[in-house]
Design an enzyme around this catalytic site. Structure first.
Site, PDB file in Angstrom:
ATOM      1  N   ARG A   1       0.874  -1.190   0.000  1.00 48.39           N
ATOM      2  CA  ARG A   1       0.000   0.000   0.000  1.00 48.39           C
ATOM      3  C   ARG A   1       0.899   1.225   0.000  1.00 48.39           C
ATOM      4  O   ARG A   1       1.796   1.330   0.824  1.00 48.39           O
ATOM      5  CB  ARG A   1      -0.887   0.056   1.239  1.00 48.39           C
ATOM      6  CG  ARG A   1      -1.484   1.459   1.439  1.00 48.39           C
ATOM      7  CD  ARG A   1      -2.514   1.558   2.512  1.00 48.39           C
ATOM      8  NE  ARG A   1      -3.761   0.957   2.087  1.00 48.39           N
ATOM      9  CZ  ARG A   1      -4.940   1.174   2.672  1.00 48.39           C
ATOM     10  NH1 ARG A   1      -5.025   1.990   3.706  1.00 48.39           N
ATOM     11  NH2 ARG A   1      -6.026   0.581   2.228  1.00 48.39           N
TER      12      ARG A   1
ATOM     13  N   HIS B   1      -7.596   0.843  -6.175  1.00 50.42           N
ATOM     14  CA  HIS B   1      -7.799   0.118  -4.906  1.00 50.42           C
ATOM     15  C   HIS B   1      -8.523  -1.193  -5.249  1.00 50.42           C
ATOM     16  O   HIS B   1      -9.703  -1.383  -4.915  1.00 50.42           O
ATOM     17  CB  HIS B   1      -8.630   0.999  -3.961  1.00 50.42           C
ATOM     18  CG  HIS B   1      -8.573   0.568  -2.530  1.00 50.42           C
ATOM     19  ND1 HIS B   1      -7.808  -0.495  -2.089  1.00 50.42           N
ATOM     20  CD2 HIS B   1      -9.197   1.061  -1.420  1.00 50.42           C
ATOM     21  CE1 HIS B   1      -7.974  -0.627  -0.790  1.00 50.42           C
ATOM     22  NE2 HIS B   1      -8.799   0.293  -0.359  1.00 50.42           N
TER      23      HIS B   1
ATOM     24  N   GLN C   1     -10.455  -3.497  -2.676  1.00 51.51           N
ATOM     25  CA  GLN C   1     -11.715  -2.876  -2.241  1.00 51.51           C
ATOM     26  C   GLN C   1     -12.840  -3.229  -3.217  1.00 51.51           C
ATOM     27  O   GLN C   1     -13.983  -3.485  -2.821  1.00 51.51           O
ATOM     28  CB  GLN C   1     -11.521  -1.350  -2.178  1.00 51.51           C
ATOM     29  CG  GLN C   1     -12.758  -0.580  -1.788  1.00 51.51           C
ATOM     30  CD  GLN C   1     -13.110  -0.746  -0.313  1.00 51.51           C
ATOM     31  OE1 GLN C   1     -12.268  -0.608   0.543  1.00 51.51           O
ATOM     32  NE2 GLN C   1     -14.361  -1.056  -0.018  1.00 51.51           N
TER      33      GLN C   1
ATOM     34  N   ASP D   1     -16.523   8.597  -1.035  1.00 52.32           N
ATOM     35  CA  ASP D   1     -15.215   8.389  -0.400  1.00 52.32           C
ATOM     36  C   ASP D   1     -14.792   9.737   0.177  1.00 52.32           C
ATOM     37  O   ASP D   1     -15.394  10.775  -0.147  1.00 52.32           O
ATOM     38  CB  ASP D   1     -14.223   7.890  -1.479  1.00 52.32           C
ATOM     39  CG  ASP D   1     -12.841   7.533  -0.929  1.00 52.32           C
ATOM     40  OD1 ASP D   1     -12.688   7.448   0.313  1.00 52.32           O
ATOM     41  OD2 ASP D   1     -11.916   7.340  -1.741  1.00 52.32           O
TER      42      ASP D   1
ATOM     43  N   CYS E   1     -16.008   3.049   1.166  1.00 54.99           N
ATOM     44  CA  CYS E   1     -14.871   2.159   1.439  1.00 54.99           C
ATOM     45  C   CYS E   1     -14.413   2.280   2.888  1.00 54.99           C
ATOM     46  O   CYS E   1     -13.803   1.358   3.416  1.00 54.99           O
ATOM     47  CB  CYS E   1     -13.728   2.465   0.477  1.00 54.99           C
ATOM     48  SG  CYS E   1     -13.271   4.201   0.444  1.00 54.99           S
TER      49      CYS E   1
ATOM     50  N   ARG F   1     -14.087  -7.151   2.999  1.00 53.89           N
ATOM     51  CA  ARG F   1     -12.676  -6.936   2.639  1.00 53.89           C
ATOM     52  C   ARG F   1     -11.854  -8.184   2.991  1.00 53.89           C
ATOM     53  O   ARG F   1     -10.981  -8.607   2.244  1.00 53.89           O
ATOM     54  CB  ARG F   1     -12.088  -5.730   3.385  1.00 53.89           C
ATOM     55  CG  ARG F   1     -12.716  -4.385   3.079  1.00 53.89           C
ATOM     56  CD  ARG F   1     -12.522  -3.976   1.641  1.00 53.89           C
ATOM     57  NE  ARG F   1     -11.135  -4.082   1.208  1.00 53.89           N
ATOM     58  CZ  ARG F   1     -10.128  -3.262   1.568  1.00 53.89           C
ATOM     59  NH1 ARG F   1     -10.363  -2.230   2.346  1.00 53.89           N
ATOM     60  NH2 ARG F   1      -8.896  -3.451   1.123  1.00 53.89           N
TER      61      ARG F   1
HETATM   62  N1  NVA Z   1      -9.376   7.595  -1.332  1.00 53.29           N
HETATM   63  C1  NVA Z   1      -9.037   7.123  -0.015  1.00 53.29           C
HETATM   64  C2  NVA Z   1      -9.382   5.681   0.125  1.00 53.29           C
HETATM   65  C3  NVA Z   1      -9.157   5.118   1.504  1.00 53.29           C
HETATM   66  C4  NVA Z   1      -9.506   3.664   1.608  1.00 53.29           C
HETATM   67  C5  NVA Z   1      -7.561   7.343   0.235  1.00 53.29           C
HETATM   68  O1  NVA Z   1      -6.757   7.082  -0.661  1.00 53.29           O
HETATM   69  O2  NVA Z   1      -7.213   7.829   1.327  1.00 53.29           O
HETATM   70  N1   CP Z   2     -11.099   0.874   2.856  1.00 49.67           N
HETATM   71  C1   CP Z   2      -9.834   0.771   3.246  1.00 49.67           C
HETATM   72  O1   CP Z   2      -8.919   0.509   2.468  1.00 49.67           O
HETATM   73  O2   CP Z   2      -9.650   0.964   4.584  1.00 49.67           O
HETATM   74  P1   CP Z   2      -8.247   1.097   5.318  1.00 49.67           P
HETATM   75  O3   CP Z   2      -7.606   2.384   4.849  1.00 49.67           O
HETATM   76  O4   CP Z   2      -8.579   1.131   6.784  1.00 49.67           O
HETATM   77  O5   CP Z   2      -7.391  -0.079   4.957  1.00 49.67           O
END
Ligand code: NVA
Ligand code: CP
Length: 334
Positions: free
Chosen positions: A109, A136, A139, A232, A273, A318
């Site tokens: 990540r 993602h 997700q 989101d 998400c 998830r």
């Molecule tokens: N768009 C958000 C998704 C988090 C799961 C981010 O990248 O922070």
């Molecule tokens: N939705 C999601 O990816 O959550 P986290 O950032 O907690 O992993």
């Protein structure tokens, strides 16, 4: 289901997978979910180990990878945003070669999609994208499983996404819909529409599946005919605090509210998400309240807590879907 073999494959973005492969992964996840509920052990991958690299923070993705791996009988090593040499003293290519000599799979990540693609290029073992700025994909599998649980199928359903549509979640939902035959309407201020090249690519893919990919600026038009509402955060991980003011100004008209949900189809659901800013009970939520007087952002608390909301079912999924990705790419056999 039997004809699909994903052993040895990376899981970097849905664009790399056929609808049949995506379907296979979601069916496998549903099977794992049932087994978990029935107390049936699936620890067929005993003796394997996976590395979890998190250059951004996480609750769901990290816990899903850890629980899924443990359920499959595997060991995990978590590398947090500060606790490794990655990127600072060691390149991604070197990291990939070191980790893939010790582990059977690597989750990443972080920031640019190019980083996870490089990691995969130099790794001998499968690499899984746990979120990049652009995509993602894990997700998306959870979202698809949730939509199937709610409606039986995604085919011909319409998902309307509101808010920042040019980032990982919006981009990925558009790809998901295009591949799987689910209409996707991205509703936002045009500044937050996805890269036109990706929109074009998705429309091309959608020609085969029958999905309609729409860009819309009017939330009421987007809500009409929607089966699933999705939003989101307005500011994603890694973006500077300075963007908050403009995001609030630009995206407030796209907040998901209960009256907006009521403009959707009968039985429509609300998805996110997560994490979500629906009240002041978070550090950032409180700071935004103090600075801008907002008590909720991309979704109102009323909509988030309403009977339309399936966000916690989605969060649970998830884990089951990530388990399917690990199992399929590492060659799980019953
Ligand atoms: N768009 C958000 C998704 C988090 C799961 C981010 O990248 O922070
Ligand atoms: N939705 C999601 O990816 O959550 P986290 O950032 O907690 O992993």
């Amino acid at each position: 289901m039997a004809d699909i073999n994903l052993k040895g494959r990376d899981f970097l973005k849905l664009l790399d997978f056929t609808p049949e492969e995506i379907d296979y992964l979601v069916n496998l996840a549903a099977d794992f979910k049932k087994k978990k509920q029935d107390g049936v052990l699936v620890d067929h991958l005993r003796g394997k180990n996976i590395a979890l690299i998190f250059e951004k923070t996480s609750t769901r993705t990290r816990c899903s990878f850890e629980v899924a791996a443990h359920d499959l009988g595997m060991g995990t090593t978590y590398l947090d945003p500060t606790g490794s040499q990655i990127g600072k003293k060691e390149s991604i290519a070197d990291t990939a070669r070191v980790l893939s000599s010790m582990f059977d799979g690597i989750e990443y990540r972080g920031f640019g999609q190019d980083i996870v693609e490089t990691l995969a290029k130099y790794s001998k073992v499968p690499v899984w994208n746990g979120l990049t700025n652009e995509f993602h994909p894990t997700q998306m599998l959870a979202d698809l499983l949730t939509i199937r649980e709610c409606f039986g199928t995604e085919k011909g359903k319409t998902l309307a996404y509101f808010g920042d549509a040019r980032y990982n979640t919006g981009d990925s939902l558009m790809v998901l819909g295009a591949k799987m035959g689910m209409n996707v309407t991205l509703c936002s201020n045009p500044e937050y529409f996805p890269d036109p090249k990706l929109v074009e690519e998705c429309r091309e893919i959608a020609r085969k599946s029958g999905a309609v990919i729409r860009l819309e600026t009017d939330p009421h038009k987007a809500a009409k005919g929607a089966d699933a509402f999705y939003t989101d955060v307005w500011v994603s991980m890694g973006e500077p605090d300075e963007v908050w003011k403009k995001r609030i100004d630009d995206l407030s008209p796209y907040r998901v509210t209960l009256p907006l949900l009521e403009e959707g189809n009968e039985g429509c659901i609300f998805m996110h998400c997560l994490p979500a800013f629906h009240d002041r009970n978070t550090g950032i939520g409180e700071k935004i309240y103090e600075k801008y007087g907002l008590t909720e952002m991309e979704v109102t608390d009323e909509a988030f807590e309403s009977s339309h909301s399936v966000v916690f079912q989605e969060a649970e999924n998830r884990m089951h879907t990530i388990k399917a990705v690990i199992a399929a790419t590492l060659g799980y056999e019953e």
